[in-house]
Design a protein around this motif. Structure first.
Motif, short mmCIF file in Angstrom:
data_model
loop_
_atom_site.label_atom_id
_atom_site.label_comp_id
_atom_site.label_asym_id
_atom_site.label_seq_id
_atom_site.Cartn_x
_atom_site.Cartn_y
_atom_site.Cartn_z
N ASN A 208 1.04 -1.36 0.10
CA ASN A 208 0.21 0.04 0.19
C ASN A 208 1.05 1.57 -0.07
O ASN A 208 2.17 1.49 0.01
N LYS A 209 -0.20 2.42 0.02
CA LYS A 209 1.02 3.79 -0.26
C LYS A 209 1.40 4.24 0.90
O LYS A 209 1.88 5.59 0.74
N ALA A 210 1.19 3.71 2.02
CA ALA A 210 1.49 4.70 3.11
C ALA A 210 3.51 4.41 3.65
O ALA A 210 3.58 3.89 3.45
N LYS A 211 3.50 5.84 3.50
CA LYS A 211 4.69 6.10 3.60
C LYS A 211 5.84 6.46 2.83
O LYS A 211 7.09 5.67 3.36
N LEU A 212 5.69 5.43 1.60
CA LEU A 212 6.40 5.15 0.28
C LEU A 212 6.24 6.36 -0.71
O LEU A 212 4.62 6.53 -0.70
N SER A 213 7.04 6.19 -1.37
CA SER A 213 6.89 7.32 -2.54
C SER A 213 6.52 6.00 -4.37
O SER A 213 6.79 5.23 -3.41
N GLU A 214 5.97 6.31 -4.81
CA GLU A 214 5.45 5.77 -5.97
C GLU A 214 6.68 5.33 -6.36
O GLU A 214 6.72 4.23 -6.19
N ASN A 215 8.10 6.09 -6.75
CA ASN A 215 9.25 4.89 -7.11
C ASN A 215 9.43 3.87 -6.33
O ASN A 215 9.52 2.99 -6.33
N LYS A 216 9.47 4.51 -4.89
CA LYS A 216 10.04 2.80 -4.29
C LYS A 216 8.37 2.09 -3.46
O LYS A 216 8.98 0.04 -3.84
N LEU A 217 7.22 2.18 -4.31
CA LEU A 217 6.14 1.32 -4.57
C LEU A 217 6.07 0.01 -5.72
O LEU A 217 6.53 -0.74 -5.64
N ALA A 218 7.25 0.94 -6.88
CA ALA A 218 6.69 0.65 -7.91
C ALA A 218 8.47 -0.26 -8.26
O ALA A 218 8.58 -1.37 -8.87
N GLU A 219 8.80 0.24 -7.52
CA GLU A 219 10.00 -0.69 -7.36
C GLU A 219 10.79 -2.15 -6.55
O GLU A 219 10.93 -3.20 -6.86
N MET A 220 9.32 -1.72 -5.56
CA MET A 220 9.64 -3.80 -4.15
C MET A 220 8.73 -4.39 -5.43
O MET A 220 8.99 -5.21 -5.09
N ILE A 221 7.64 -3.98 -5.79
CA ILE A 221 6.60 -5.51 -6.64
C ILE A 221 8.01 -5.95 -7.49
O ILE A 221 8.62 -5.87 -8.34
N GLY A 222 7.43 -7.65 -7.41
CA GLY A 222 7.77 -8.64 -7.59
C GLY A 222 9.61 -8.85 -7.38
O GLY A 222 10.57 -9.49 -7.97
N LYS A 223 9.80 -7.90 -5.67
CA LYS A 223 11.15 -8.45 -5.46
C LYS A 223 10.56 -8.62 -4.05
O LYS A 223 9.90 -9.17 -3.09
N THR A 224 12.02 -9.39 -3.60
CA THR A 224 11.87 -9.87 -2.07
C THR A 224 12.47 -8.78 -1.29
O THR A 224 12.66 -7.83 -1.66
N PRO A 225 12.42 -8.42 -0.01
CA PRO A 225 12.54 -7.84 0.92
C PRO A 225 14.17 -7.09 0.90
O PRO A 225 15.08 -6.07 1.18
N LEU A 226 14.87 -8.36 0.65
CA LEU A 226 16.90 -8.41 0.72
C LEU A 226 16.81 -7.84 -0.71
O LEU A 226 17.48 -6.38 -0.37
N GLU A 227 16.05 -7.78 -1.70
CA GLU A 227 16.51 -6.65 -2.82
C GLU A 227 16.05 -6.03 -2.65
O GLU A 227 17.12 -4.65 -3.72
N VAL A 228 15.19 -5.52 -1.21
CA VAL A 228 14.72 -3.37 -2.19
C VAL A 228 14.99 -3.10 -1.00
O VAL A 228 15.68 -1.74 -1.34
N PHE A 229 15.64 -3.78 0.57
CA PHE A 229 16.30 -3.46 1.06
C PHE A 229 17.79 -4.02 1.75
O PHE A 229 17.97 -4.58 3.18
N PRO A 230 18.85 -3.94 1.19
CA PRO A 230 19.78 -4.32 0.92
C PRO A 230 20.63 -4.51 2.49
O PRO A 230 21.12 -5.36 2.84
N GLU A 231 20.54 -3.13 3.08
CA GLU A 231 21.21 -2.29 3.94
C GLU A 231 20.75 -2.68 5.26
O GLU A 231 21.47 -3.52 6.14
N LYS A 232 19.33 -3.75 5.59
CA LYS A 232 19.28 -4.00 6.46
C LYS A 232 19.07 -5.77 6.57
O LYS A 232 18.81 -6.48 8.05
N GLY A 233 20.31 -5.95 5.77
CA GLY A 233 20.22 -7.77 6.10
C GLY A 233 19.39 -8.68 6.25
O GLY A 233 18.51 -8.55 5.72
N LYS A 234 20.24 -10.18 6.72
CA LYS A 234 18.95 -10.72 7.69
C LYS A 234 18.13 -10.04 7.65
O LYS A 234 16.65 -10.79 7.67
N TYR A 235 17.61 -9.10 8.84
CA TYR A 235 16.58 -8.18 9.32
C TYR A 235 15.20 -8.46 7.83
O TYR A 235 14.17 -8.07 8.19
#
Length: 73
Positions: free
Chosen positions: A42-69
Motif C-alpha cells: 500500500n501507499k503508506a509512507k512510501l513514494s510511488e518510485n519505491k512502490l514500483a521498485e518493490m513489486i516482484g522483489k524480495t525484501p532483501l532485494e529492496v532493502f539490502p542494507e538491512k541484511g538478514k533482518y
C-alpha cells in the motif's frame, strides 16, 4: 453483456475499492507470494518510485542494507 463480463467487471470494481481502502490506511500493508516476493504494497509512507521498485522483489532485494533482518519485513 454476458454473465462472465458482468462478473469480471464487478470483481474489478471490488478490487479497486479494496486497494483504495488499503491505500488510505496509514500503516504499511503488504502481501507476498510463496517465494517471498512483494505482490502488493500500500501507499503508506512510501513514494510511488519505491512502490514500483518493490513489486516482484524480495525484501532483501529492496532493502539490502538491512541484511538478514530484511527477510522479516
Amino acid at each position: 453483456m454476458s454473465d462472465q463480463e458482468k462478473i469480471t467487471r464487478e470483481l474489478k470494481e471490488e478490487n479497486k475499492l479494496l486497494r483504495t481502502i488499503l491505500d488510505l490506511i496509514p500503516l504499511e500493508i503488504w502481501a507476498k507470494d510463496n517465494e517471498g516476493r512483494y505482490i502488493y504494497v500500500n501507499k503508506a509512507k512510501l513514494s510511488e518510485n519505491k512502490l514500483a521498485e518493490m513489486i516482484g522483489k524480495t525484501p532483501l532485494e529492496v532493502f539490502p542494507e538491512k541484511g538478514k533482518y530484511a527477510e522479516e519485513m
